[in-house]
Design an enzyme around this catalytic site. Structure first.
Site, PDB file in Angstrom:
ATOM      1  N   MET A 177      51.568  29.451 -25.733  1.00  0.00           N
ATOM      2  CA  MET A 177      50.095  29.480 -25.695  1.00  0.00           C
ATOM      3  C   MET A 177      49.563  30.579 -26.595  1.00  0.00           C
ATOM      4  O   MET A 177      50.321  31.325 -27.185  1.00  0.00           O
ATOM      5  CB  MET A 177      49.630  29.716 -24.255  1.00  0.00           C
ATOM      6  CG  MET A 177      49.966  28.560 -23.330  1.00  0.00           C
ATOM      7  SD  MET A 177      48.982  27.102 -23.611  1.00  0.00           S
ATOM      8  CE  MET A 177      50.164  25.974 -24.271  1.00  0.00           C
ATOM      9  N   CYS A 178      48.355  30.671 -26.656  1.00  0.00           N
ATOM     10  CA  CYS A 178      47.725  31.607 -27.609  1.00  0.00           C
ATOM     11  C   CYS A 178      48.045  33.071 -27.292  1.00  0.00           C
ATOM     12  O   CYS A 178      48.588  33.393 -26.246  1.00  0.00           O
ATOM     13  CB  CYS A 178      46.202  31.476 -27.558  1.00  0.00           C
ATOM     14  SG  CYS A 178      45.605  29.803 -27.715  1.00  0.00           S
ATOM     15  N   ARG A 179      47.660  33.927 -28.204  1.00  0.00           N
ATOM     16  CA  ARG A 179      47.697  35.380 -28.004  1.00  0.00           C
ATOM     17  C   ARG A 179      46.303  35.907 -28.305  1.00  0.00           C
ATOM     18  O   ARG A 179      45.644  35.419 -29.240  1.00  0.00           O
ATOM     19  CB  ARG A 179      48.691  36.061 -28.957  1.00  0.00           C
ATOM     20  CG  ARG A 179      50.113  35.551 -28.885  1.00  0.00           C
ATOM     21  CD  ARG A 179      50.933  36.147 -27.757  1.00  0.00           C
ATOM     22  NE  ARG A 179      50.675  35.553 -26.476  1.00  0.00           N
ATOM     23  CZ  ARG A 179      51.240  35.948 -25.320  1.00  0.00           C
ATOM     24  NH1 ARG A 179      52.085  36.956 -25.315  1.00  0.00           N
ATOM     25  NH2 ARG A 179      50.956  35.352 -24.196  1.00  0.00           N
ATOM     26  N   ASN A 226      43.586  32.310 -22.990  1.00  0.00           N
ATOM     27  CA  ASN A 226      45.002  32.052 -23.252  1.00  0.00           C
ATOM     28  C   ASN A 226      45.514  31.263 -22.052  1.00  0.00           C
ATOM     29  O   ASN A 226      45.626  31.815 -20.967  1.00  0.00           O
ATOM     30  CB  ASN A 226      45.730  33.393 -23.427  1.00  0.00           C
ATOM     31  CG  ASN A 226      47.236  33.306 -23.228  1.00  0.00           C
ATOM     32  OD1 ASN A 226      47.848  34.234 -22.733  1.00  0.00           O
ATOM     33  ND2 ASN A 226      47.830  32.203 -23.615  1.00  0.00           N
ATOM     34  N   VAL A 244      44.726  34.210 -31.842  1.00  0.00           N
ATOM     35  CA  VAL A 244      45.437  33.210 -32.652  1.00  0.00           C
ATOM     36  C   VAL A 244      45.758  32.053 -31.719  1.00  0.00           C
ATOM     37  O   VAL A 244      46.113  32.260 -30.566  1.00  0.00           O
ATOM     38  CB  VAL A 244      46.706  33.786 -33.325  1.00  0.00           C
ATOM     39  CG1 VAL A 244      46.333  34.774 -34.423  1.00  0.00           C
ATOM     40  CG2 VAL A 244      47.650  34.452 -32.320  1.00  0.00           C
TER      41      VAL A 244
END
Ligand code: GLN
Length: 263
Positions: A1-3, A115, A88
């Site tokens: 998953m995203c950061r 996130n 991101v």
């Protein structure tokens, strides 16, 4: 998953906060060290930051990987700010691609990132979506679980809840609607950062008049602390407080007629 990552402190270049740290957000786009779900974050990125004397942040968002954007690296080198939020993205299946889907989302002076994922999106979220006014749903920035969650957070901010309670109340509302998911939220107004640890990693580091709250440490400085799961953080350069999500109330509650009531 995203950061994702938020910074408050003396003016610093976007580059020094996002790109320069050896394991910072920029590198986390292709080589995160602590990410529990997914491998790379190549589905876009975004930065929101505050300029002196203007409470409404500017955003730079793109649907492509952060490492391929030479213009961002150049602008980041000469743009300084005392407050930013950046992310991101690794897009969840079934969500929109594109710039509008990239965090941070914004409203007035607020910046928000998520996130995680709403399990079973989009079908599972129908009941939760029905608790929002139609105008809000039609006005979502993109068909992304995170945009729906941002609408729920915003509703609470507009009712005057402090940032941490708006996030904790949204987690409670999602769960009381019977939805599963990972709900790591990050929110700032340029003065305070609030964040939840609810399914993925979260860290903070305070010092020298600065505070960073991030999905994972950008370097090996021993000053990073991990936030325990099921917590909400409120952070300023002066103080960081961590509270259990359960205690953070007032929680949002879905009442009998399907409208969200903030207690
Ligand atoms: N569900 C969000 C999206 O699709 C966040 C995804 C993530 O954390 N990787 O953008």
């Amino acid at each position: 998953m995203c950061r994702h990552l938020a910074y408050l402190g003396p003016p610093a270049t976007l580059r020094s906060v996002i790109i320069d740290p050896p394991y910072g957000l920029y590198r986390q786009a292709w080589a995160p060290r602590r990410q529990r779900y997914g491998t790379a974050n190549a589905d876009g990125f975004g930065v929101g930051w505050y300029a002196a004397g203007d409470p409404v942040p500017a955003r730079y968002r793109r649907p492509a990987p952060i490492w391929g954007d030479e213009s961002f690296a150049d602008v980041a080198r000469v743009t300084s700010t005392g407050a930013l939020l950046a992310a991101v993205r690794s897009a969840t299946a079934g969500t929109d691609p594109g710039t509008a889907a990239a965090a941070p989302y914004a409203a007035g002076r607020w910046l928000f990132s998520h996130n995680g994922v709403l399990a079973g999106w989009p079908a599972s979220a129908a009941g939760l979506a029905a608790t929002l006014p139609a105008e809000t749903l039609l006005g979502l920035e993109a068909r992304v679980d995170s945009a729906l969650l941002w609408a729920l957070v915003r509703q609470r901010l507009e009712r005057g809840l402090p940032a941490a309670q708006a996030l904790a109340g949204t987690v409670a509302a999602v769960r009381s609607a019977g939805l599963d998911g990972r709900l790591n939220f990050l929110l700032t107004d340029g003065r305070v950062i609030a964040a939840t640890a609810a399914g993925d990693t979260l860290f903070y580091r305070r010092g020298d008049g600065t505070v960073l709250v991030a999905s994972e440490p950008g370097d090996d400085d021993p000053g990073w602390s991990e936030v325990p799961g099921e917590s909400v953080v409120t952070a300023t350069p002066q103080q960081v407080s961590v509270t259990g999500l359960e205690e953070a109330g007032p929680a949002g509650e879905i009442s009998g007629n399907g409208r969200i009531t903030v207690l």
